[in-house]
Design a protein around this motif. Sequence first.
Motif, PDB file in Angstrom:
ATOM      1  N   ASP A  94      10.735  25.066 -66.474  1.00 41.98           N
ATOM      2  CA  ASP A  94      11.066  23.645 -66.594  1.00 41.98           C
ATOM      3  C   ASP A  94      11.192  22.947 -65.243  1.00 41.98           C
ATOM      4  OD1 ASP A  94      13.351  24.875 -65.742  1.00 41.98           O
ATOM      5  OD2 ASP A  94      14.679  23.938 -67.225  1.00 41.98           O
ATOM      6  N   GLN A  95      10.898  23.657 -64.171  1.00 42.50           N
ATOM      7  CA  GLN A  95      10.990  23.048 -62.838  1.00 42.50           C
ATOM      8  C   GLN A  95       9.955  21.946 -62.696  1.00 42.50           C
ATOM      9  OE1 GLN A  95      10.773  25.893 -59.665  1.00 42.50           O
ATOM     10  NE2 GLN A  95      10.933  24.360 -58.032  1.00 42.50           N
ATOM     11  N   GLN A  96      10.350  20.793 -62.174  1.00 42.24           N
ATOM     12  CA  GLN A  96       9.425  19.681 -61.990  1.00 42.24           C
ATOM     13  C   GLN A  96       8.787  19.747 -60.610  1.00 42.24           C
ATOM     14  OE1 GLN A  96      11.644  16.003 -63.053  1.00 42.24           O
ATOM     15  NE2 GLN A  96      10.195  15.913 -64.755  1.00 42.24           N
ATOM     16  N   LEU A 151      11.471  16.313 -55.136  1.00 44.01           N
ATOM     17  CA  LEU A 151      10.649  17.332 -55.805  1.00 44.01           C
ATOM     18  C   LEU A 151       9.662  17.957 -54.817  1.00 44.01           C
ATOM     19  CD1 LEU A 151       9.727  15.704 -59.252  1.00 44.01           C
ATOM     20  CD2 LEU A 151      11.655  17.195 -58.674  1.00 44.01           C
ATOM     21  N   TYR A 169      11.028  10.567 -57.072  1.00 40.08           N
ATOM     22  CA  TYR A 169      10.561  11.958 -56.988  1.00 40.08           C
ATOM     23  C   TYR A 169      10.667  12.527 -55.573  1.00 40.08           C
ATOM     24  CZ  TYR A 169       8.613  10.385 -61.406  1.00 40.08           C
ATOM     25  OH  TYR A 169       8.465   9.866 -62.669  1.00 40.08           O
ATOM     26  N   ALA A 177      -0.362  14.359 -67.812  1.00 35.01           N
ATOM     27  CA  ALA A 177       0.849  14.388 -66.991  1.00 35.01           C
ATOM     28  C   ALA A 177       1.145  12.991 -66.442  1.00 35.01           C
ATOM     29  CB  ALA A 177       0.681  15.377 -65.839  1.00 35.01           C
ATOM     30  N   THR A 231       5.370  20.534 -64.958  1.00 32.31           N
ATOM     31  CA  THR A 231       6.420  21.565 -64.973  1.00 32.31           C
ATOM     32  C   THR A 231       5.847  22.868 -64.431  1.00 32.31           C
ATOM     33  OG1 THR A 231       5.885  22.376 -67.192  1.00 32.31           O
ATOM     34  CG2 THR A 231       7.429  20.514 -67.032  1.00 32.31           C
ATOM     35  N   VAL A 290       3.282  14.527 -62.126  1.00 33.08           N
ATOM     36  CA  VAL A 290       4.420  15.436 -62.233  1.00 33.08           C
ATOM     37  C   VAL A 290       4.122  16.442 -63.331  1.00 33.08           C
ATOM     38  CG1 VAL A 290       6.851  15.671 -62.814  1.00 33.08           C
ATOM     39  CG2 VAL A 290       6.103  13.783 -61.380  1.00 33.08           C
TER      40      VAL A 290
END
Length: 595
Positions: free
Chosen positions: A527-529, A409, A406, A551, A450, A448
């Motif tokens: 839908d962005q993480q 992100l 990750y 989550a 969205t 994580v």
Amino acid sequence: MRKIWAASLAVALGASALGGVRASAAPKDGGKQLDITLLATTDVHGNVANWDYFKNAGYTDKAGNAVGLAHAATAIKQVRQERGADRVVVVDNGDTLQGTPLSYYYAKQEPVTASGLTHPMAAAYNAIGYDANNIGNHEFNYGLPLLDKFKADLDSPLLGANVLDAKTGQPRYQPYRIVTKKVKGNKPVRIGILGLTVPGSMIWDKANLSGQVTIEDMVTSAKTWVPKVRAAGADVVVVMSHSGQGGLSSYDPVAAGLGAENVSDRIAREVPGIDAVVMGHSHQEVAQQYVANQTTGKPVLLTQPKNWAQSVSDVTFGLQQVRGTWEVRAASAKLLASKDYQADPEVMAVVKPYHDKTVAYVNQVIATSTQEMSAAQSRYKDTAILDYIQMVQTQTVAKAMEGGQYANLPVLSIAAPFSRTALFPQGDVTVRDMAGLYIYDNTLEAVVMTGAQVKDYLEYSAKYFGQVPSGGTFDPETMTQVQYNGQNVWDYNYDIIAGLDYSIELTQPVGQRIQGLSFNGAPVADDQQLVVAVNNYRRSGGGNFPHIATAPVVYQQQQEIRQLLIDWANASKTIDPDAFFVDNWKLTVDGKPAA
């Protein structure tokens, strides 16, 4: 942090449908009569001395209250002296092991599990001479080993009938105690004390309890154990219920598979054989209230002393001998205000070494602040002092993500305005300044989520604010901490996110308020993480926020957030808000800044 929000859930019925009269059965002729007293405290939360560790001064409030077991001890000892120790039973209804730097220090900085010292709270209870202590939800905050040490240090039994061993299904703690009082010239009186605690700890302290204990529904457990207490010979049955009343919960009981949170009135109503219920958890104060049991029709007394040992419930059971056994013919209660009594010298002497060491610890200077930073406006304005929390949480999680799945992100951070009085002065910043800012013993986690989930989360959080009519004016005193679906949304259940820009449009209804949600100037895609740093209480489902409890967890190293704040300050030596303060959110009315 899961205690003050519950205050909104306790429905203060006061006199109730029974008119507030003293619960009384028809008198039986010819039998002896005797009064027995039960004195109760609850939600002491680590308070022994009347001291505010965050202010380094004696505790004060507008009402002139005194906090701590030392003052309550004098009230208890005076009642024992006036009525006779052979007629007085003393109990505590839980939430003892968390709440002040004193209790924190001997759990984390110099843990009694390692030193072998008697836990300071146990030392205080022992000096007073309690007959039974109940388990509250905050007893689990530091893990079962500390709770077991506290249990071993107490002279009185630690009760918890509905706290079950996960493997055996049997109570992990003593379910009840029968206290026998022998009053000269009378047949002994047997007072049964049953302990029950709120099931929400399975959410709030999941990391400490999962696989080790389960917590049964309180009403179900009461139905099992009250008959057993009676069968064991109790003449009087008292339930210590670490629970408020009114039926509301801060979590979804069905989804969580747990019993409801605030059920003390249900226990009185649905379980026959109870003479009185000592309530707790909600930090309400209820001198005397009656609920009619639906099976027997008899009134059951409910009482709740004020949290932090600010008052003591003084319950009188009027007993009458009928066919050789004692029966409760009347029950009444009043409150003894701790401020009306001086601190007990014996209790103060017992706690003094612990208190002095805690004071020295919290007054250590750890950094210098270039500016004064106040939390007074944090609930309705972006402030530098709250961004200090956000910055430390973000940096900690971002560092942990380096080189991993990750790493690319964005890392966001969630924090709530726990305290309106927290302040970093310009100049020396101490441990107590940090403890005053972050008053709970939460650990840091990260998940994580969205973009769509984060937006839902923020919409849910924004229910904290009242709706403002178009053209109207926002008033922070009346339009924050408002009721939503019958419950007050307390400050600690209003979450702020750092790392995204957004506004909260107050003319819109709940669910339609978040506007302009963006990252680095670009709208956040559904839908962005995003990696989100959050405390363990919220991540476990506390406050019932959407998505967070389910989550994927990507960081969970059991690091206390308060200690991370202290460690960052110690390492940096300078706290400069110009280096980390980002004004990323605002309240608006008709699109214009509201505050």
